[in-house]
Design an enzyme around this catalytic site. Structure first.
Site, PDB file in Angstrom:
ATOM      1  N   LYS A  52       0.796  -1.233   0.000  1.00  0.00           N
ATOM      2  CA  LYS A  52       0.000   0.000   0.000  1.00  0.00           C
ATOM      3  C   LYS A  52       0.835   1.292   0.000  1.00  0.00           C
ATOM      4  O   LYS A  52       0.423   2.290  -0.578  1.00  0.00           O
ATOM      5  CB  LYS A  52      -0.941   0.024   1.202  1.00  0.00           C
ATOM      6  CG  LYS A  52      -2.139  -0.891   1.052  1.00  0.00           C
ATOM      7  CD  LYS A  52      -3.083  -0.730   2.234  1.00  0.00           C
ATOM      8  CE  LYS A  52      -4.333  -1.556   1.999  1.00  0.00           C
ATOM      9  NZ  LYS A  52      -5.350  -1.350   3.022  1.00  0.00           N
ATOM     10  N   ASP A 103     -10.431   3.001   1.553  1.00  0.00           N
ATOM     11  CA  ASP A 103     -10.639   2.300   2.835  1.00  0.00           C
ATOM     12  C   ASP A 103     -11.449   3.185   3.791  1.00  0.00           C
ATOM     13  O   ASP A 103     -12.247   2.693   4.582  1.00  0.00           O
ATOM     14  CB  ASP A 103      -9.298   1.952   3.498  1.00  0.00           C
ATOM     15  CG  ASP A 103      -8.746   0.619   3.016  1.00  0.00           C
ATOM     16  OD1 ASP A 103      -9.514  -0.185   2.447  1.00  0.00           O
ATOM     17  OD2 ASP A 103      -7.532   0.385   3.200  1.00  0.00           O
TER      18      ASP A 103
HETATM   19  P1  NAP Z   1      -0.524  -3.110   9.944  1.00  0.00           P
HETATM   20  O1  NAP Z   1      -0.227  -1.818   9.256  1.00  0.00           O
HETATM   21  O2  NAP Z   1       0.439  -4.244   9.885  1.00  0.00           O
HETATM   22  O3  NAP Z   1      -0.817  -2.759  11.502  1.00  0.00           O
HETATM   23  C1  NAP Z   1      -1.033  -3.779  12.430  1.00  0.00           C
HETATM   24  C2  NAP Z   1      -1.543  -3.178  13.744  1.00  0.00           C
HETATM   25  O4  NAP Z   1      -1.949  -4.264  14.600  1.00  0.00           O
HETATM   26  C3  NAP Z   1      -0.493  -2.393  14.524  1.00  0.00           C
HETATM   27  O5  NAP Z   1      -1.115  -1.342  15.206  1.00  0.00           O
HETATM   28  C4  NAP Z   1       0.048  -3.458  15.507  1.00  0.00           C
HETATM   29  O6  NAP Z   1       0.565  -2.885  16.689  1.00  0.00           O
HETATM   30  C5  NAP Z   1      -1.230  -4.176  15.830  1.00  0.00           C
HETATM   31  N1  NAP Z   1      -1.010  -5.546  16.313  1.00  0.00           N
HETATM   32  C6  NAP Z   1      -0.546  -6.616  15.610  1.00  0.00           C
HETATM   33  N2  NAP Z   1      -0.515  -7.712  16.384  1.00  0.00           N
HETATM   34  C7  NAP Z   1      -0.973  -7.344  17.611  1.00  0.00           C
HETATM   35  C8  NAP Z   1      -1.188  -8.029  18.830  1.00  0.00           C
HETATM   36  N3  NAP Z   1      -0.934  -9.338  18.958  1.00  0.00           N
HETATM   37  N4  NAP Z   1      -1.691  -7.335  19.884  1.00  0.00           N
HETATM   38  C9  NAP Z   1      -1.982  -6.021  19.754  1.00  0.00           C
HETATM   39  N5  NAP Z   1      -1.791  -5.313  18.632  1.00  0.00           N
HETATM   40  C10 NAP Z   1      -1.297  -5.953  17.559  1.00  0.00           C
HETATM   41  O7  NAP Z   1      -1.913  -3.728   9.419  1.00  0.00           O
HETATM   42  P2  NAP Z   1      -3.128  -2.933   8.745  1.00  0.00           P
HETATM   43  O8  NAP Z   1      -2.918  -2.803   7.288  1.00  0.00           O
HETATM   44  O9  NAP Z   1      -3.365  -1.691   9.557  1.00  0.00           O
HETATM   45  O10 NAP Z   1      -4.333  -3.979   8.944  1.00  0.00           O
HETATM   46  C11 NAP Z   1      -4.902  -4.225  10.209  1.00  0.00           C
HETATM   47  C12 NAP Z   1      -6.042  -5.231  10.056  1.00  0.00           C
HETATM   48  O11 NAP Z   1      -7.124  -4.630   9.352  1.00  0.00           O
HETATM   49  C13 NAP Z   1      -5.657  -6.481   9.282  1.00  0.00           C
HETATM   50  O12 NAP Z   1      -6.219  -7.604   9.919  1.00  0.00           O
HETATM   51  C14 NAP Z   1      -6.296  -6.273   7.920  1.00  0.00           C
HETATM   52  O13 NAP Z   1      -6.655  -7.476   7.282  1.00  0.00           O
HETATM   53  C15 NAP Z   1      -7.539  -5.490   8.310  1.00  0.00           C
HETATM   54  N6  NAP Z   1      -8.107  -4.689   7.197  1.00  0.00           N
HETATM   55  C16 NAP Z   1      -9.375  -4.948   6.814  1.00  0.00           C
HETATM   56  C17 NAP Z   1      -9.954  -4.192   5.813  1.00  0.00           C
HETATM   57  C18 NAP Z   1     -11.371  -4.488   5.416  1.00  0.00           C
HETATM   58  O14 NAP Z   1     -11.781  -4.052   4.335  1.00  0.00           O
HETATM   59  N7  NAP Z   1     -12.135  -5.166   6.230  1.00  0.00           N
HETATM   60  C19 NAP Z   1      -9.222  -3.175   5.185  1.00  0.00           C
HETATM   61  C20 NAP Z   1      -7.912  -2.923   5.611  1.00  0.00           C
HETATM   62  C21 NAP Z   1      -7.363  -3.693   6.639  1.00  0.00           C
HETATM   63  P3  NAP Z   1       2.116  -2.456  16.810  1.00  0.00           P
HETATM   64  O15 NAP Z   1       2.212  -1.061  16.273  1.00  0.00           O
HETATM   65  O16 NAP Z   1       2.384  -2.543  18.258  1.00  0.00           O
HETATM   66  O17 NAP Z   1       2.918  -3.448  16.000  1.00  0.00           O
END
Ligand code: NAP
Length: 256
Positions: A65, A101
Site C-alpha cells: 500500500k 478504505d
Molecule cells: P498493519 O499496518 O500491519 O498494523 C497492524 C496493527 O496491529 C499495529 O497497530 C500493531 O501494533 C497491531 N497488532 C498486531 N498484532 C498485535 C497483537 N498481537 N496485539 C496487539 N496489537 C497488535 O496492518 P493494517 O494494514 O493496519 O491492517 C490491520 C487489520 O485490518 C488487518 O487484519 C487487515 O486485514 C484489516 N483490514 C481490513 C480491511 C477491510 O476491508 N475489512 C481493510 C484494511 C485492513 P504495533 O504497532 O504494536 O505493531
C-alpha cells in the site's frame, strides 16, 4: 475483456475477486477480477506489466500500500493524507492512486450508527487505523483516541492527525460510544485473541471490527454477548468495494 485485480502478498485469502466478479456478472460487464500475488521485489516489474497489458484497475493490500506510491503517475490528496494507496485506476495508460478504505469505515459504521458528535477509540496504529482516523475526523466524530500496543506508533499517528494517543492496555480509562478494532491481532486465528478485556466493554458501545477472517472475532463475540452493537469486518470490505466498483466502471455497484 477488461482485467482488474487484487495486488497483494499473499493474495489467496482475499474475498475481493468473489465480490467484484459477482458485480461484473450482475451488470453484464465484460471484465474479470484476478489475484496478483506479487512479492515486494517484483512490485516495480508488475506495475510495468499493468501498463504493458493495460490492466484497468487494482486493489492494493499488504505489503504494497505504501511502496506502490512512487510507482504511480498521480496520487490524490486522500491517499497522500492517509499515506497509502488501496485503489489504482488505469486512465488511458496513466496510473492514478487513491484510497477508499476510509469510505469502507464510514459506510460500515453508518449502516448502524451516526458518527458525527460521537466519541471513538481506535485500536491499532497501522495502515487500516490511519484510514479510520481520517474517516472519523472527516465525519466529525467528537473525539478520536488511538490506542496501540506500541504506544510510540499511536503517538506518531495522533500527532499527524491532531488527536489523542494512549497504550492499548489503557482502554479501561475510556468509555467511547464507538470502538474500531483496526489491529491485525486475531486475524486467521479461529480461537481469537483478547485485544481488550471483556469487562471494559459496555452494552452502549458500537464495536466495529476490520478483520473478516474469522468473521466473529473475540471482541465481537464479547460485545455481542453483553448486548453491544457489532459490525463485522466484511461490512468495511464491501463498502470500500462498492466505492472501487463505481470508480472503475462508472456504474453503481449492485449491492445485493
Ligand atoms: P498493519 O499496518 O500491519 O498494523 C497492524 C496493527 O496491529 C499495529 O497497530 C500493531 O501494533 C497491531 N497488532 C498486531 N498484532 C498485535 C497483537 N498481537 N496485539 C496487539 N496489537 C497488535 O496492518 P493494517 O494494514 O493496519 O491492517 C490491520 C487489520 O485490518 C488487518 O487484519 C487487515 O486485514 C484489516 N483490514 C481490513 C480491511 C477491510 O476491508 N475489512 C481493510 C484494511 C485492513 P504495533 O504497532 O504494536 O505493531
Amino acid at each position: 475483456m477488461d482485467i482488474y485485480g487484487i495486488l497483494a502478498h499473499p493474495a489467496k485469502h482475499s474475498l475481493s475477486p468473489a465480490m467484484h466478479n459477482a458485480g461484473f456478472k450482475a451488470l453484464n460487464i465484460n471484465a474479470e477480477y484476478q489475484r496478483f500475488d506479487i512479492s515486494p521485489e517484483n512490485l516495480a516489474r508488475f506495475i510495468q506489466r499493468v501498463r504493458d497489458e493495460n490492466i484497468k484497475g487494482l486493489n492494493v493490500s499488504t505489503p504494497h500500500k505504501e511502496k506502490v506510491i512512487p510507482l504511480l503517475d498521480v496520487v490524490d490528496n486522500v491517499a497522500m493524507t492517509i499515506g497509502a494507496v488501496n485503489t489504482i485506476i488505469n486512465k488511458n495508460g496513466e496510473l492514478h492512486g487513491t484510497n477508499v478504505d476510509f469510505i469502507g469505515v464510514q459506510g460500515a459504521l453508518e449502516e448502524v450508527t451516526s458518527i458525527e458528535g460521537r466519541s471513538v477509540v481506535i485500536l491499532g496504529a497501522g495502515g487500516a487505523a490511519r484510514a479510520a482516523v481520517f474517516a472519523l475526523q472527516k465525519s466529525n466524530a467528537a473525539e478520536v483516541v488511538i490506542l496501540n500496543r506500541t504506544i510510540e506508533h499511536a503517538k506518531e499517528l495522533a500527532k499527524e492527525f491532531n488527536c489523542k494517543a494512549d497504550a492499548l492496555s489503557s482502554f479501561n480509562k475510556y468509555n467511547p460510544q464507538i470502538v474500531v478494532q483496526a489491529t491485525s491481532a486475531g486475524m486467521n486465528k479461529p480461537k481469537g485473541v483478547e485485544i481488550v478485556p471483556r469487562e471494559n466493554l459496555t452494552s452502549e458501545m458500537t464495536v466495529m471490527e476490520m478483520i473478516y477472517s474469522p468473521l466473529m472475532t473475540k471482541i465481537l463475540k464479547d460485545a455481542k454477548e453483553i448486548g453491544a452493537k457489532i459490525i463485522t469486518g466484511d461490512r468495511m470490505l464491501l463498502n470500500q468495494g462498492f466505492a472501487c466498483f463505481q470508480i472503475w466502471t462508472g456504474e453503481q455497484a449492485p449491492r445485493k
